[in-house]
Write a protein that holds these residues in place. Sequence first.
Motif: not given
Length: 219
Positions: A34-35, A38, A41-42, A136, A140, A143-144, A151
Motif C-alpha cells: 500500500i505504501d 501511494h 501515484v504521487e 496501482y 488506487s 485509496e482516494f 480516481w
Amino acid sequence: MISEVYAAIVSDAIARVRTMETQYQAGPLVWELIDLLHIRVEFLQSGNLVRGTLTIGHMHLGIGFEGPVFGPGLVQAYEMEEREVVFPRIAVHEDVIERHRRDRNLWREGHDFEDEERHLRNLLRQDDSGLHYIDYLRASLSEFDAPYLDWLGFLQSHKEFVEAGLVNNPNAMVRRKFNWLRNYHNAAIDEALSGFEQNATLADGLRLDELLEARRIEN
C-alpha cells in the motif's frame, strides 16, 4: 514493537527496508504494498516514472539504523530490476509471494490465508510471463478520499501524462515504456467497465461508463 520502515539512498536508487518479525503482526507485506502504491501515484502526479522491485531477505541497517544499508535482499532486488523490470512498474519477486503463503509473520494478526490472499489479489497484477507487480491504477480506487471522483481525476492525469510521453519522446526505448503504460491504462479501463453495473451513475447523474471511456488512450 510494530513494523517500521527505513529508507536510504544507494547509488542512483532509493532502498526501503521494512521490518517483519515484530511483537505485533500488523501485516507488513500488505502495508508495504500500500505504501509503494501511494508512492507510485504521487510520483506520477508529479510527472515522474518509478521502476523497482520488492524482495524479501536479510538486510544490514547499521547501528541506530543509520546505515550503511546492504544485504542479500538488496542484491536480489538490484539483480531482478536489471534483469526483469524493463517497464515502469514495481515488480514483486516470486519468493515474496511464496513466503507469504507460509509465513504468518507477513500476515495481519487475526487474518487467515484467505484474508491475506484477498488483499494481495486487490493490490497485485500478473503479466503473461507470471511476473507480479503493483496494480496501482486499479488498486488506487479505494485509496482516494473521494474514491470515484478522485480516481477518475487520477485516470485523467495518467492519460494525459502517457499521451504526452508518446508524443514528445522520439527515443524508441522510452516510447516502448509509454506504449506499455498505454496498454496497462486501457486494460484497467476495460476491467473497470466490466466490473461496474451497466448504466451506473455518480451522485451528479453522470454515467460512469461514459466517464471511463473518455479516459481511454487511443492508439
